[in-house]
Design a protein around this motif. Structure first.
Motif, short mmCIF file in Angstrom:
data_model
loop_
_atom_site.label_atom_id
_atom_site.label_comp_id
_atom_site.label_asym_id
_atom_site.label_seq_id
_atom_site.Cartn_x
_atom_site.Cartn_y
_atom_site.Cartn_z
N LYS A 220 -9.87 16.96 20.97
CA LYS A 220 -10.04 15.61 20.43
C LYS A 220 -10.87 14.69 21.32
O LYS A 220 -11.74 13.98 20.85
CB LYS A 220 -8.67 14.96 20.23
N ASN A 221 -10.58 14.68 22.62
CA ASN A 221 -11.23 13.71 23.50
C ASN A 221 -12.56 14.21 24.08
O ASN A 221 -13.18 13.53 24.86
CB ASN A 221 -10.29 13.30 24.64
N GLU A 222 -13.01 15.40 23.69
CA GLU A 222 -14.29 15.91 24.17
C GLU A 222 -15.41 15.51 23.21
O GLU A 222 -15.32 15.73 22.02
CB GLU A 222 -14.23 17.43 24.31
N LYS A 223 -16.47 14.92 23.79
CA LYS A 223 -17.61 14.51 22.96
C LYS A 223 -18.43 15.73 22.59
O LYS A 223 -18.54 16.67 23.36
CB LYS A 223 -18.48 13.52 23.74
N PRO A 224 -19.06 15.72 21.41
CA PRO A 224 -19.94 16.83 21.04
C PRO A 224 -21.16 16.85 21.97
O PRO A 224 -21.59 15.81 22.48
CB PRO A 224 -20.34 16.52 19.60
N PHE A 225 -21.69 18.04 22.19
CA PHE A 225 -22.86 18.18 23.06
C PHE A 225 -24.04 17.48 22.40
O PHE A 225 -24.29 17.63 21.22
CB PHE A 225 -23.17 19.67 23.29
N ALA A 226 -24.79 16.74 23.20
CA ALA A 226 -25.93 15.97 22.69
C ALA A 226 -27.17 16.87 22.58
O ALA A 226 -27.94 17.02 23.52
CB ALA A 226 -26.21 14.79 23.61
N LEU A 227 -27.34 17.49 21.41
CA LEU A 227 -28.48 18.38 21.21
C LEU A 227 -29.81 17.65 21.33
O LEU A 227 -30.80 18.22 21.80
CB LEU A 227 -28.39 19.08 19.86
N ASP A 228 -29.85 16.40 20.90
CA ASP A 228 -31.10 15.64 21.01
C ASP A 228 -31.52 15.50 22.46
O ASP A 228 -32.70 15.65 22.80
CB ASP A 228 -30.99 14.29 20.33
N LEU A 229 -30.57 15.27 23.35
CA LEU A 229 -30.87 15.16 24.78
C LEU A 229 -31.32 16.51 25.34
O LEU A 229 -32.25 16.58 26.16
CB LEU A 229 -29.64 14.64 25.54
N TYR B 267 -32.88 14.02 35.05
CA TYR B 267 -32.91 14.11 33.59
C TYR B 267 -32.17 15.36 33.13
O TYR B 267 -31.36 15.32 32.18
CB TYR B 267 -34.36 14.14 33.10
N LEU B 268 -32.40 16.49 33.81
CA LEU B 268 -31.71 17.73 33.46
C LEU B 268 -30.21 17.62 33.72
O LEU B 268 -29.41 18.18 32.96
CB LEU B 268 -32.31 18.89 34.24
N ARG B 269 -29.83 16.88 34.74
CA ARG B 269 -28.40 16.66 34.99
C ARG B 269 -27.78 15.83 33.87
O ARG B 269 -26.69 16.14 33.39
CB ARG B 269 -28.20 15.96 36.34
N ARG B 270 -28.47 14.77 33.45
CA ARG B 270 -27.95 13.94 32.35
C ARG B 270 -27.84 14.75 31.06
O ARG B 270 -26.95 14.50 30.24
CB ARG B 270 -28.85 12.72 32.13
N ALA B 271 -28.73 15.72 30.88
CA ALA B 271 -28.68 16.57 29.69
C ALA B 271 -27.54 17.59 29.78
O ALA B 271 -27.24 18.27 28.80
CB ALA B 271 -30.02 17.28 29.51
N GLY B 272 -26.94 17.72 30.96
CA GLY B 272 -25.81 18.60 31.12
C GLY B 272 -26.16 20.06 31.34
O GLY B 272 -25.33 20.94 31.13
N ILE B 273 -27.39 20.33 31.80
CA ILE B 273 -27.78 21.73 31.98
C ILE B 273 -28.12 22.08 33.43
O ILE B 273 -28.44 23.23 33.73
CB ILE B 273 -28.94 22.12 31.04
N VAL B 274 -28.02 21.11 34.33
CA VAL B 274 -28.21 21.35 35.76
C VAL B 274 -27.14 20.58 36.52
O VAL B 274 -26.79 19.47 36.15
CB VAL B 274 -29.63 20.90 36.21
N ALA B 275 -26.62 21.22 37.57
CA ALA B 275 -25.64 20.58 38.44
C ALA B 275 -26.23 20.47 39.84
O ALA B 275 -27.09 21.27 40.22
CB ALA B 275 -24.35 21.39 38.47
N ALA B 276 -25.75 19.50 40.59
CA ALA B 276 -26.24 19.29 41.96
C ALA B 276 -25.06 19.29 42.92
O ALA B 276 -23.94 18.95 42.55
CB ALA B 276 -26.98 17.97 42.05
N ARG B 277 -25.37 19.70 44.14
CA ARG B 277 -24.38 19.61 45.20
C ARG B 277 -25.11 19.27 46.49
O ARG B 277 -26.23 19.72 46.72
CB ARG B 277 -23.60 20.92 45.26
N ARG B 278 -24.48 18.42 47.28
CA ARG B 278 -25.07 18.00 48.55
C ARG B 278 -24.50 18.86 49.67
O ARG B 278 -23.31 19.12 49.72
CB ARG B 278 -24.78 16.53 48.82
N GLN B 279 -25.40 19.30 50.57
CA GLN B 279 -24.99 20.00 51.78
C GLN B 279 -25.72 19.32 52.92
O GLN B 279 -26.91 19.55 53.12
CB GLN B 279 -25.37 21.48 51.71
N GLY B 280 -25.03 18.44 53.61
CA GLY B 280 -25.68 17.63 54.64
C GLY B 280 -26.70 16.72 53.99
O GLY B 280 -26.39 15.99 53.06
N ARG B 281 -27.94 16.82 54.43
CA ARG B 281 -28.98 15.98 53.82
C ARG B 281 -29.72 16.69 52.69
O ARG B 281 -30.65 16.16 52.11
CB ARG B 281 -29.97 15.48 54.87
N TRP B 282 -29.34 17.92 52.39
CA TRP B 282 -30.02 18.72 51.38
C TRP B 282 -29.29 18.66 50.05
O TRP B 282 -28.07 18.75 50.00
CB TRP B 282 -30.10 20.19 51.84
#
Length: 135
Positions: A3-12, A56-71
């Motif tokens: 119920k509380n999960e939004k549908p995936f934004a195919l347009d994005l 932009y790819l992160r907002r589209a939900g197809i890329v994730a990021a992680r920080r390791q120190g300054r990288w």
């Protein structure tokens, strides 16, 4: 779908896939988690422009990021939505068939094996192989 999960934004998703630079980035992160400094060298594009496309790819939900120190490290995320997942998988399959995309993957592989050939910042972390995760 819960119920509380939004549908995936195919347009994005389609807008994310509509840009050649974002396709090149996706091609590189399809199998590996990669530090942003490798994108700069392999693609020959400025770091701010790459970061903007990765955001932009992160907002589209197809890329994730992680920080390791300054990288910052980026990896592919497979959408839970079956249709979006199939579209992304098919896109990546077709990208791998393009000669220019294969050349960029070869550059990434040689950068991993011979980092002295590239102008990477000192102590830049090497890309690591990751399994594609489902969000």
């Amino acid at each position: 779908m819960p119920k509380n999960e939004k549908p995936f934004a195919l347009d994005l998703l389609f807008r994310a896939l509509a840009d050649p630079t974002r396709l090149r980035l996706l091609n590189l992160v399809a199998d590996k988690e990669i530090c942003v400094c490798y994108f700069v060298e392999i693609l020959g594009i400025s770091q701010p422009k790459i970061s903007r496309h990765l955001a932009y790819l992160r907002r589209a939900g197809i890329v994730a990021a992680r920080r390791q120190g300054r990288w910052m490290h980026y990896r592919l995320l497979t959408p839970r939505d079956a249709v979006a997942s199939a579209i992304l998988k098919e896109t990546l399959t077709h990208l791998r068939q393009r000669p220019e995309m294969r050349r960029e993957l070869a550059k990434l592989d040689s950068a991993c094996c011979a980092p002295g050939e590239f102008e990477l910042p000192e102590k830049a972390p090497h890309p690591s192989i990751v399994s594609i995760s489902v969000r």
